[in-house]
Each structure stands twice: as structure tokens, then as C-alpha cells.
Design an enzyme around this catalytic site. Structure first.
Site, PDB file in Angstrom:
ATOM      1  CD  GLU A 163       1.390   2.349   0.133  1.00 41.26           C
ATOM      2  OE1 GLU A 163       2.564   3.375  -0.022  1.00 41.26           O
ATOM      3  OE2 GLU A 163       0.731   2.410  -0.708  1.00 41.26           O
ATOM      4  CB  THR A 219      10.879   6.854 -11.228  1.00 42.07           C
ATOM      5  OG1 THR A 219      10.411   5.744 -10.035  1.00 42.07           O
ATOM      6  CG2 THR A 219      10.674   8.160 -10.437  1.00 42.07           C
TER       7      THR A 219
END
Length: 631
Positions: free
Chosen positions: A500, A611
Site C-alpha cells: 500500500e 478515476t
């Protein structure tokens, strides 16, 4: 008559009333008529009744647009949105060759054939018959010429067909088919165990709703529509469409993330409509868009991050909290299309105001901090990131420029100015030679990148062509270097999937430094950049890297009943998080499929991706599309 049944009345004439009684009756009747007309014209919420008696010359708020026939009453110049969405159509309504929509030519805004007195769907009806009205949720009184829109596309949506016999044995075809199989597997397990829920939990074989959609359901379905269409999974697409038509209800009452509902639901529905022309998607998108408008009712017009579907408020109890740059800065593409498809300028006006606030506000060193007060209009803290909290704001600037067919100069200038500030203050090269974009906290750098920031390689590649000539090659190389760094974050893990977040310090580069940043939740940003860099350079390394991701997903994330994120990319046998994220089907698998497809499949000349990877069409004007486009 009723009065004849009242005791005490003695008929004295053919009407059964004496003269004084006639007078009283007429007085009562005139009072009743006055009361009715007073209610009709003076009480609130009577606009629909007024239209029965008054021919409106102005566009009503909301979606009941009953405008004058195009050409008879010109629309004021200032009304159209500043950065028009593509010209537009409704099946079977008008001459397919007639240009419709908003156009910008050398800074002058004009409308052509925008509003019509016509039903929004289906063919014209014979004679004067009037169709029975549909339920409120299923009608939008605005016509969009879908055939004209499709005629202006320069490439077939699914690309030019290659000779199947020549390609059938090729490696790239097999790779593309594998990605398609992964999509089918993901969908079939979602349908089996979680149909109608927001996401699938593959380990427990059930569905997950969550709270960020305010009670809306079916996020995976809406997110999957265009991917299913793109991959020609026709049966699965029809299943998804039937659910939207029959089971996707908007009468919800929870609190929803404005950003997430916009990019997933609005974006997914808009894409599905532009790809298919199916009215159900257009109507649902517009109706849902209306439910988001109360979020903008703030002193500055900068929306709050959460909208309450029940009260329609944005929550004054949280007036001290901030709005997030990536959230209120990632509405522009979708809201321009909502205006285009509804005829209602309010959507474009809302995002135009956001643009105005951001253009005029002072920016530290030209940088955009991540938090802004919707009450005061001031930055709340000076934390700058191209990853989470900031990311898609920059993406939507360059994509607004591209979606406007390169007429939105304001978006272009804001993008390159922001990119220059990022280069100056955030861009770094590690001792090991890896280029990365750090995070900025009031002048102090955090030398890390989030997985979310890895979209930036693709974004910089996308914008390189329109940079100043002396910087184009530099931006292409910068895009390639950032993408290489993100690949390294994958290559340096045991699973060959990226964490992440990853750091550059103490001799450790492109790796997470703590378990809380070591997870992978099926994110798409790295393969998104691979896709853009492949299309720009055709360097085979990007397809090789993409195939490595496919193999890692298959090995570590595929379960018996779907794909799941993993909790530690540095473990050779990681635990699963039991979530098949909707964006895995919307983005990760779509970008991988496009990586192994021809460049003119969803051609960048015709489409930009929001997006959430939902394709939205470029606004081709009638003149620019006359030269040799394909039908």
C-alpha cells in the site's frame, strides 16, 4: 343536482334555486375558483401545474426541461458550461447527422440543437397520442441524439477487428483471453454469492454492503458494466443491465461519500450509456446526480465529502471539518456529462465554481494542499500528496483538457503549473537511482510513495504530448522512471504484488517498512501506468510487467469463489482479506485487458477514463470530426 337533496330547498325555477340562493351559490363558486388559482400560481412546488397553463421560456430547475424548440429562442451565452462535455444523442429522436450538444470554438460558447420538446426515449409516435407517463424515477424530459454522438467517434469503440486466423495463436491474444477469463470468474462468483450487494466476500461466500454508499447497492454491478461490454461478455452484461433496470433503486436514506458515489456509480452509469445508448443508464445517472447536489450547499460551494440522502444536507454539525482535494477535485468530468445528458446546467455550474475557487486561492509554492475548509475557503493544513488525498485532482485537470478536445485551456494551464511545482518540491531520486514523488508536510518531505501515487506515471505520459516542446521528451522519460519505481515495489516483494505504501530511507528502497502498509487490495494504479506507457512507447517490457501481475494475482489472490486482497505482500503464503473490491473489476482487469489489446480499443482519441476507469467520450465538435472518422 346535489342541492336538490338539501332540505328546505323549494324549486322555483328550472335550476331549482331562488334568486338569493343563486347569488350565494355563484359567490361560493367564484371564491373556490379564486382559491384554486391562488394555489396554482402562488404556493411552492407548483411549477409542474404552471406548465399546464403557461408556456415557459426558461429552463426549469431539475430535470423536467421543457425548453423552446432549438433555434426559436437562443440560450444566453453565459449559460453553457465552460468546458463542454461531448456532443450528444437519444436513440431514434433526431437526424443522426445533426450536431447536438455544447461546443467551444475559440473561447466562444454556443449551443446547437440542445433542448427539444420531445420524449427522451423511443421513436416518434404517430398522431397526437400521448404515452402513459413512467414512474418518476424512470423519466428525464430531455432528448439526447445518441446516433449523432456515435457518428462523431473516430474509431470503433471496440477497435478494428484483426484477422482472427492470424492472431489466434499469438501470445498476446492468449494473454488477453486469460484476463477475460479472470473477469468472467470474478463476475460469476459475485453473481452466485453476492448479487445486488456492493461487493463479494469470496472466503465466506457472501456479500458486503459497507456504509460509504448511503444505502445504494450493487456497486460491483455498476462498476462492471463497461468492463463486461468491453470484453464482449454479452450474457453477463445483460444480467447486469437487467439488475440496474429492475433492482437499482435510488430511494435510499443513508450518508454517502460524494466522491465514491460519483466515480463508481455516476461514472459507471454514464459509461454504460455512452457505450450502449440504453436509456436506463442515462436516467439513473441523472437522477442519482440530483441526489448529490445538496453536498454543494456550503458557503463556498466547495462540497463536503459526505451527503445525507435522507435530509439532503451536507451536515452543518461537521462544519469545522475539511473537504479533501482529491474528492471535490474529481467531479469535473462526470458533472459535465450530467449537464450534457440532462440539459440541466446546474451540474456544470457546480464544478465550474470549484475550479474558480482553486484557481484564485493562494497556493504555497504553487502546490495544492490536501485539505480545504468548505466554510472559509482556506487551506486547513499544508500536507501535499500526489497519492491518496490529492491524486485524482491532478488527473482530472489533464483529462478535462483532453475530454474538451483540447479547448479547456484553463485546465491545461492549471495542470502544467501544478506539475511544475511537484517537480520542483516533491520529485526525488533515491541513492539507488529510483525516481519517486515524495509527500510534503509544510516544507518537510516524507520520502515515501503510496500505491495510489503510482497512477502518476500514466498521467504524466498522457500529458507529455501537450507540454511545451522542450519538455515533452523529459516528461516521457519521467513517466517511464516513475513507472519503473512502482514496478520495483512489486518486484521486491515475495508475492510480486506491491504494498500500500513504500519508503526510501535507511538503505531500504521501494519497500514497506511496517505491516500496516504491507497489504495489497487488488489496486489498479500500477497496471494503469503500464497500459499508458505501453500505448505511448510499445516497449514490450510493459506487457511483460503486466503479465507478471496477472500471474501473481492468479497465484496469491484467486480463491475458490473469487479474487481477494492479501494482508502481507512480503509473505510467501499470505492471508486473504476476504474482499473482492468493485474496482478490481472496474479498473485492474480493464487496464490489464487494454494492455493486451490494440491501441484503438477505447481509443484515446475518443475516450478518457475517469478515476474509476470508466470511459467518458471526448467532445468532438462537428467540424473536427468530418475528416475520415469511422462509423
Amino acid at each position: 343536482m346535489l342541492v336538490r337533496k338539501v332540505p328546505g330547498f323549494v324549486p322555483a325555477s328550472a335550476w331549482g334555486l331562488r334568486l338569493p340562493q343563486k347569488f350565494l351559490f355563484l359567490l361560493f363558486l367564484s371564491g373556490l375558483i379564486t382559491l384554486c388559482f391562488g394555489a396554482l400560481f402562488l404556493l411552492p412546488h407548483s411549477s409542474r401545474l404552471k406548465r399546464l397553463f403557461l408556456a415557459s421560456r426558461t429552463q426549469q430547475p431539475g430535470l423536467e426541461v421543457m425548453a423552446e424548440i432549438a433555434g426559436h429562442h437562443p440560450v444566453p451565452e453565459q449559460e453553457p458550461p465552460p468546458n463542454p462535455a461531448p456532443a450528444a444523442p437519444a436513440p431514434g429522436e433526431d437526424d443522426p447527422g445533426r450536431p447536438v450538444g455544447i461546443f467551444r470554438r475559440k473561447g466562444i460558447l454556443r449551443r446547437k440543437g440542445w433542448l427539444r420538446r420531445t420524449r427522451p426515449t423511443g421513436p416518434r409516435e404517430e398522431g397526437n397520442s400521448v404515452a402513459a407517463p413512467r414512474p418518476q424515477e424512470e423519466t428525464v424530459r430531455f432528448s439526447f441524439d445518441y446516433n449523432a454522438f456515435r457518428s462523431r467517434l473516430r474509431h470503433p469503440v471496440l477497435g478494428t477487428r484483426t484477422d482472427e486466423s492470424k492472431e489466434s495463436q499469438s501470445l498476446v491474444r492468449a494473454q488477453r483471453e486469460k484476463v477475460k477469463e479472470m473477469m468472467r470468474f470474478s463476475w460469476q462468483n459475485y453473481r452466485r454469492y453476492a448479487m445486488g450487494k456492493n461487493e463479494l466476500r469470496p472466503l465466506t461466500k457472501d456479500g458486503y454492503e459497507g456504509s460509504m454508499f448511503g444505502g445504494l447497492s450493487g456497486a460491483t454491478i455498476i462498476d462492471s458494466l463497461d468492463t463486461l461490454y468491453l470484453m464482449e461478455l454479452k450474457e453477463e452484461f445483460q444480467e447486469a443491465k437487467a439488475w440496474v433496470q429492475d433492482s437499482f433503486h435510488l430511494n435510499v436514506t443513508g450518508e454517502a461519500s460524494l466522491f465514491e458515489v460519483n466515480i463508481r456509480y455516476i461514472g459507471g452509469l454514464l459509461s454504460a450509456f455512452y457505450l450502449t445508448g440504453e436509456e436506463v443508464f442515462r436516467v439513473k445517472a441523472i437522477k442519482l446526480g440530483e441526489k448529490l447536489l445538496p453536498a454543494f450547499n456550503t458557503p463556498t460551494g466547495i462540497p463536503k465529502g459526505v451527503v445525507n440522502f435522507k435530509s439532503g444536507s451536507w451536515g452543518w454539525a461537521t462544519a469545522g471539518s475539511s473537504s479533501i482535494l482529491a474528492e471535490f477535485g474529481s467531479l469535473h468530468l462526470e458533472f459535465l456529462h450530467l449537464t450534457e445528458l440532462s440539459g440541466n446546467p446546474v451540474f456544470a455550474e457546480k464544478v465550474r465554481n470549484i475550479r474558480k475557487v482553486l484557481r484564485e486561492i493562494d497556493k504555497p509554492f504553487g502546490l495544492y494542499p490536501n485539505f480545504l475548509s468548505p466554510v472559509s475557503g482556506n487551506w486547513v493544513q499544508h500536507h501535499v500528496s500526489v497519492g491518496g488525498l490529492g491524486d485524482s485532482f491532478y488527473e482530472y485537470l489533464i483529462k478535462s483538457w483532453l475530454m474538451s478536445d483540447k479547448t479547456d485551456l484553463e485546465a491545461k494551464n492549471m495542470y502544467y503549473e501544478a506539475l511544475q511545482a511537484i517537480e520542483t518540491y516533491l520529485l526525488n531520486v533515491s541513492p539507488g537511482g529510483l525516481t519517486y514523488i515524495a509527500e510534503w508536510r509544510g516544507g518537510i518531505l516524507d520520502h515515501k510513495m503510496g500505491h495510489l501515487a503510482c497512477f502518476s506515471g500514466g498521467m504524466i505520459a498522457l500529458g507529455a504530448e501537450d507540454a511545451k516542446e522542450d519538455k515533452r521528451a523529459y516528461y516521457r522519460e519521467l513517466a517511464a522512471q516513475i513507472t519503473r519505481t512502482c514496478h520495483e515495489s512489486y518486484a521486491r516483494s515475495d508475492t510480486k504484488l506491491g504494498p500500500e505504501a513504500f519508503w526510501f530511507n535507511a538503505g531500504r528502497e521501494a519497500v514497506a517498512t511496517q505491516l500496516s502498509e504491507s497489504y495489497y487490495i487488488l489496486r489498479p494504479e500500477v497496471v494503469e501506468s503500464y497500459m499508458y506507457l505501453w500505448r505511448q512507447t510499445h516497449d514490450p517490457i510493459y506487457r511483460e510487467w503486466g503479465w507478471e501481475v496477472v500471474m501473481a494475482l492468479e497465484k496469491h489472490c484467486r480463491t475458490e469463489a473469487g479474487f481477494s486482497g492479501i494482508q502481507d505482500v512480503y509473505s510467501s503464503n499470505p492471508n486473504h482479506d476476504n474482499r473482492q473490491q468493485s474496482f478490481f473489476l472496474a479498473e485492474t482487469l480493464k487496464y490489464l485487458y487494454l494492455l493486451f489489446s490494440e491501441d484503438n480499443v477505447l481509443s484515446p482519441e475518443d475516450w478518457v477514463f475517469n478515476t474509476e476507469a470508466h470511459p467518458l467520450p471526448v467532445n468532438h465538435s462537428d467540424s473536427s470530426s468530418k475528416a475520415g472518422h469511422h462509423h
